[in-house]
Write an enzyme that holds these catalytic residues in place. Sequence first.
Site, PDB file in Angstrom:
ATOM      1  N   GLY A  63       0.784  -1.237   0.000  1.00  0.00           N
ATOM      2  CA  GLY A  63       0.000   0.000   0.000  1.00  0.00           C
ATOM      3  C   GLY A  63       0.811   1.280   0.000  1.00  0.00           C
ATOM      4  O   GLY A  63       1.744   1.463  -0.799  1.00  0.00           O
ATOM      5  N   ARG A  88       6.281  -6.729   8.930  1.00  0.00           N
ATOM      6  CA  ARG A  88       6.423  -8.094   9.478  1.00  0.00           C
ATOM      7  C   ARG A  88       6.780  -9.099   8.384  1.00  0.00           C
ATOM      8  O   ARG A  88       7.447 -10.074   8.642  1.00  0.00           O
ATOM      9  CB  ARG A  88       5.117  -8.531  10.161  1.00  0.00           C
ATOM     10  CG  ARG A  88       4.812  -7.786  11.454  1.00  0.00           C
ATOM     11  CD  ARG A  88       3.393  -8.020  11.884  1.00  0.00           C
ATOM     12  NE  ARG A  88       2.465  -7.552  10.850  1.00  0.00           N
ATOM     13  CZ  ARG A  88       1.155  -7.672  10.897  1.00  0.00           C
ATOM     14  NH1 ARG A  88       0.594  -8.245  11.935  1.00  0.00           N
ATOM     15  NH2 ARG A  88       0.402  -7.223   9.913  1.00  0.00           N
ATOM     16  N   ARG A  89       6.306  -8.872   7.151  1.00  0.00           N
ATOM     17  CA  ARG A  89       6.493  -9.885   6.099  1.00  0.00           C
ATOM     18  C   ARG A  89       7.896  -9.781   5.495  1.00  0.00           C
ATOM     19  O   ARG A  89       8.147  -9.035   4.547  1.00  0.00           O
ATOM     20  CB  ARG A  89       5.401  -9.725   5.038  1.00  0.00           C
ATOM     21  CG  ARG A  89       4.035 -10.204   5.559  1.00  0.00           C
ATOM     22  CD  ARG A  89       2.907  -9.857   4.637  1.00  0.00           C
ATOM     23  NE  ARG A  89       2.544  -8.461   4.701  1.00  0.00           N
ATOM     24  CZ  ARG A  89       1.507  -7.913   4.049  1.00  0.00           C
ATOM     25  NH1 ARG A  89       0.746  -8.659   3.291  1.00  0.00           N
ATOM     26  NH2 ARG A  89       1.257  -6.627   4.183  1.00  0.00           N
ATOM     27  N   TYR A 144     -11.384   2.309  15.434  1.00  0.00           N
ATOM     28  CA  TYR A 144     -10.400   2.741  14.416  1.00  0.00           C
ATOM     29  C   TYR A 144     -10.306   4.262  14.429  1.00  0.00           C
ATOM     30  O   TYR A 144      -9.210   4.832  14.431  1.00  0.00           O
ATOM     31  CB  TYR A 144     -10.777   2.224  13.018  1.00  0.00           C
ATOM     32  CG  TYR A 144      -9.801   2.685  11.952  1.00  0.00           C
ATOM     33  CD1 TYR A 144      -8.473   2.279  11.973  1.00  0.00           C
ATOM     34  CD2 TYR A 144     -10.208   3.571  10.945  1.00  0.00           C
ATOM     35  CE1 TYR A 144      -7.564   2.722  11.010  1.00  0.00           C
ATOM     36  CE2 TYR A 144      -9.304   4.014   9.970  1.00  0.00           C
ATOM     37  CZ  TYR A 144      -7.980   3.584  10.020  1.00  0.00           C
ATOM     38  OH  TYR A 144      -7.077   4.033   9.072  1.00  0.00           O
ATOM     39  N   PRO A 170      -5.401  10.720   4.849  1.00  0.00           N
ATOM     40  CA  PRO A 170      -6.102  10.364   3.613  1.00  0.00           C
ATOM     41  C   PRO A 170      -7.530   9.894   3.855  1.00  0.00           C
ATOM     42  O   PRO A 170      -7.866   9.359   4.913  1.00  0.00           O
ATOM     43  CB  PRO A 170      -5.266   9.205   3.053  1.00  0.00           C
ATOM     44  CG  PRO A 170      -4.020   9.123   3.880  1.00  0.00           C
ATOM     45  CD  PRO A 170      -4.374   9.715   5.196  1.00  0.00           C
ATOM     46  N   GLY A 171      -8.338  10.073   2.808  1.00  0.00           N
ATOM     47  CA  GLY A 171      -9.624   9.384   2.713  1.00  0.00           C
ATOM     48  C   GLY A 171      -9.391   8.011   2.101  1.00  0.00           C
ATOM     49  O   GLY A 171      -8.440   7.322   2.477  1.00  0.00           O
ATOM     50  N   VAL A 201      -8.122   5.110   0.073  1.00  0.00           N
ATOM     51  CA  VAL A 201      -6.966   4.720  -0.735  1.00  0.00           C
ATOM     52  C   VAL A 201      -7.072   3.210  -0.965  1.00  0.00           C
ATOM     53  O   VAL A 201      -7.191   2.449   0.000  1.00  0.00           O
ATOM     54  CB  VAL A 201      -5.634   5.001  -0.004  1.00  0.00           C
ATOM     55  CG1 VAL A 201      -4.462   4.855  -0.965  1.00  0.00           C
ATOM     56  CG2 VAL A 201      -5.628   6.369   0.667  1.00  0.00           C
TER      57      VAL A 201
HETATM   58  P1  NDP Z   1      -1.968  -1.827   3.878  1.00  0.00           P
HETATM   59  O1  NDP Z   1      -2.759  -2.886   4.581  1.00  0.00           O
HETATM   60  O2  NDP Z   1      -1.736  -1.989   2.421  1.00  0.00           O
HETATM   61  O3  NDP Z   1      -0.564  -1.634   4.587  1.00  0.00           O
HETATM   62  C1  NDP Z   1      -0.425  -1.690   5.981  1.00  0.00           C
HETATM   63  C2  NDP Z   1       1.043  -1.805   6.315  1.00  0.00           C
HETATM   64  O4  NDP Z   1       1.188  -1.812   7.750  1.00  0.00           O
HETATM   65  C3  NDP Z   1       1.658  -3.092   5.796  1.00  0.00           C
HETATM   66  O5  NDP Z   1       2.920  -2.813   5.247  1.00  0.00           O
HETATM   67  C4  NDP Z   1       1.805  -3.947   7.045  1.00  0.00           C
HETATM   68  O6  NDP Z   1       2.964  -4.762   6.940  1.00  0.00           O
HETATM   69  C5  NDP Z   1       2.009  -2.886   8.135  1.00  0.00           C
HETATM   70  N1  NDP Z   1       1.604  -3.400   9.441  1.00  0.00           N
HETATM   71  C6  NDP Z   1       0.354  -3.742   9.843  1.00  0.00           C
HETATM   72  N2  NDP Z   1       0.376  -4.240  11.080  1.00  0.00           N
HETATM   73  C7  NDP Z   1       1.680  -4.231  11.477  1.00  0.00           C
HETATM   74  C8  NDP Z   1       2.350  -4.618  12.650  1.00  0.00           C
HETATM   75  N3  NDP Z   1       1.683  -5.170  13.693  1.00  0.00           N
HETATM   76  N4  NDP Z   1       3.695  -4.467  12.726  1.00  0.00           N
HETATM   77  C9  NDP Z   1       4.381  -3.935  11.683  1.00  0.00           C
HETATM   78  N5  NDP Z   1       3.802  -3.527  10.554  1.00  0.00           N
HETATM   79  C10 NDP Z   1       2.465  -3.678  10.440  1.00  0.00           C
HETATM   80  O7  NDP Z   1      -2.740  -0.470   4.161  1.00  0.00           O
HETATM   81  P2  NDP Z   1      -2.410   1.066   3.789  1.00  0.00           P
HETATM   82  O8  NDP Z   1      -1.202   1.173   2.995  1.00  0.00           O
HETATM   83  O9  NDP Z   1      -3.663   1.639   3.270  1.00  0.00           O
HETATM   84  O10 NDP Z   1      -2.194   1.648   5.254  1.00  0.00           O
HETATM   85  C11 NDP Z   1      -1.071   2.409   5.633  1.00  0.00           C
HETATM   86  C12 NDP Z   1      -1.521   3.463   6.639  1.00  0.00           C
HETATM   87  O11 NDP Z   1      -2.444   4.348   6.003  1.00  0.00           O
HETATM   88  C13 NDP Z   1      -2.243   2.896   7.869  1.00  0.00           C
HETATM   89  O12 NDP Z   1      -1.797   3.581   9.014  1.00  0.00           O
HETATM   90  C14 NDP Z   1      -3.713   3.213   7.571  1.00  0.00           C
HETATM   91  O13 NDP Z   1      -4.459   3.330   8.748  1.00  0.00           O
HETATM   92  C15 NDP Z   1      -3.560   4.533   6.850  1.00  0.00           C
HETATM   93  N6  NDP Z   1      -4.691   4.956   6.029  1.00  0.00           N
HETATM   94  C16 NDP Z   1      -5.150   4.155   5.008  1.00  0.00           C
HETATM   95  C17 NDP Z   1      -6.227   4.584   4.248  1.00  0.00           C
HETATM   96  C18 NDP Z   1      -6.820   3.732   3.171  1.00  0.00           C
HETATM   97  O14 NDP Z   1      -7.961   4.015   2.749  1.00  0.00           O
HETATM   98  N7  NDP Z   1      -6.132   2.723   2.666  1.00  0.00           N
HETATM   99  C19 NDP Z   1      -6.835   5.895   4.459  1.00  0.00           C
HETATM  100  C20 NDP Z   1      -6.298   6.624   5.568  1.00  0.00           C
HETATM  101  C21 NDP Z   1      -5.247   6.174   6.287  1.00  0.00           C
HETATM  102  P3  NDP Z   1       3.074  -6.283   7.437  1.00  0.00           P
HETATM  103  O15 NDP Z   1       1.721  -6.907   7.283  1.00  0.00           O
HETATM  104  O16 NDP Z   1       4.121  -6.866   6.534  1.00  0.00           O
HETATM  105  O17 NDP Z   1       3.534  -6.187   8.845  1.00  0.00           O
HETATM  106  C1  8X3 Z   2      -8.957   4.808   6.139  1.00  0.00           C
HETATM  107  C2  8X3 Z   2     -10.051   5.661   5.616  1.00  0.00           C
HETATM  108  O1  8X3 Z   2     -12.534   6.145   5.781  1.00  0.00           O
HETATM  109  O2  8X3 Z   2     -11.847   3.802   5.813  1.00  0.00           O
HETATM  110  O3  8X3 Z   2      -8.353   5.359   7.245  1.00  0.00           O
HETATM  111  O4  8X3 Z   2     -11.491   5.198   7.713  1.00  0.00           O
HETATM  112  S1  8X3 Z   2     -11.546   5.173   6.289  1.00  0.00           S
END
Ligand code: NDP
Ligand code: 8X3
Length: 251
Positions: free
Chosen positions: A13, A34-35, A151, A181-182, A184
């Site tokens: 992401g 983690r992966r 959340y 962000p909204g 994504v």
């Molecule tokens: P993804 O699920 O694609 O990515 C999440 C990332 O967080 C992965 O790389 C995962 O890696 C890592 N992660 C999760 N849990 C752990 C853990 N316990 N320890 C270490 N790493 C961890 O989601 P996004 O890229 O969308 O999310 C990234 C950020 O953006 C988050 O904080 C999310 O809340 C925020 N966000 C996302 C939005 C969306 O709509 N997608 C909107 C607003 C904010 P791994 O599993 O390898 O550990």
């Molecule tokens: C991710 C955006 O709207 O799903 O943080 O909470 S929302």
Amino acid sequence: MNRIALITGATSGIGEATAHLLAKNQFDLILCGRRANRLETMKAELSGLTSVYSLSFDVRDLAAVKKAVQSLPADWQNIDVLINNAGNAHGLDPIQTGNTDDWDAMIDINVKGLLYVSREVMPGMIARQRGHIVNIGSIAGKEVYPNGNVYCASKHAVDAITDGMRLDLNPHGIKVTGIHPGMVETEFSLVRFKGDTDRAQGVYKGLTPLKGSDIADLILFAITRPAHVVVADMIVFPAAQASATVVKRTL
Ligand code: NDP
Ligand code: 8X3
């Protein structure tokens, strides 16, 4: 000379997209997640562009966070930019029937994990009297929506921690940016709905969501401003979104 950026949640992401963009823009990268297999693949992909170091650990585990950051070789220790991105939503349930394991995961990862990593990195930035911390919040940290309860609470906490960091680190010349962000399209909804792909894809039906690379662009913008400029806070939506709950869909 390249600056060093540590990115948490770099395995998918927003974090993965940010790693790819920063690799092309004079940053050496410490990739975390983690992966371990994904970290190795990314290291192989990006090593032709920049220097890459990887750390595989769970941000929930304080001892593992300390061990990982303290294990960095001397030439990787001077972290210039910390991107606190690791996090997820777990579940979307009314609070009265919420799953307590989901609550623990969101508070432990999104809030405590961000604090644990920052706690390890901030003293070095203070010693050097420079650095930049970028915290990935969410529109869920600015608004609350039905069934978002915990959340949203975790992301409101990120918003408050970001402001607190900016105040406490101000005397030390450290910049702090919050990006909110909204929608994504990443693995986010797949994680939220525990692998239910139909439900995850439904979130983005009838609109063009943001991509991880859209957020990476903002991160790069924030961390490449001149020394006298700090981007304190940004909210970004897909064009179809007007708030956490108001979204224009063509179905
Ligand atoms: P993804 O699920 O694609 O990515 C999440 C990332 O967080 C992965 O790389 C995962 O890696 C890592 N992660 C999760 N849990 C752990 C853990 N316990 N320890 C270490 N790493 C961890 O989601 P996004 O890229 O969308 O999310 C990234 C950020 O953006 C988050 O904080 C999310 O809340 C925020 N966000 C996302 C939005 C969306 O709509 N997608 C909107 C607003 C904010 P791994 O599993 O390898 O550990
Ligand atoms: C991710 C955006 O709207 O799903 O943080 O909470 S929302």
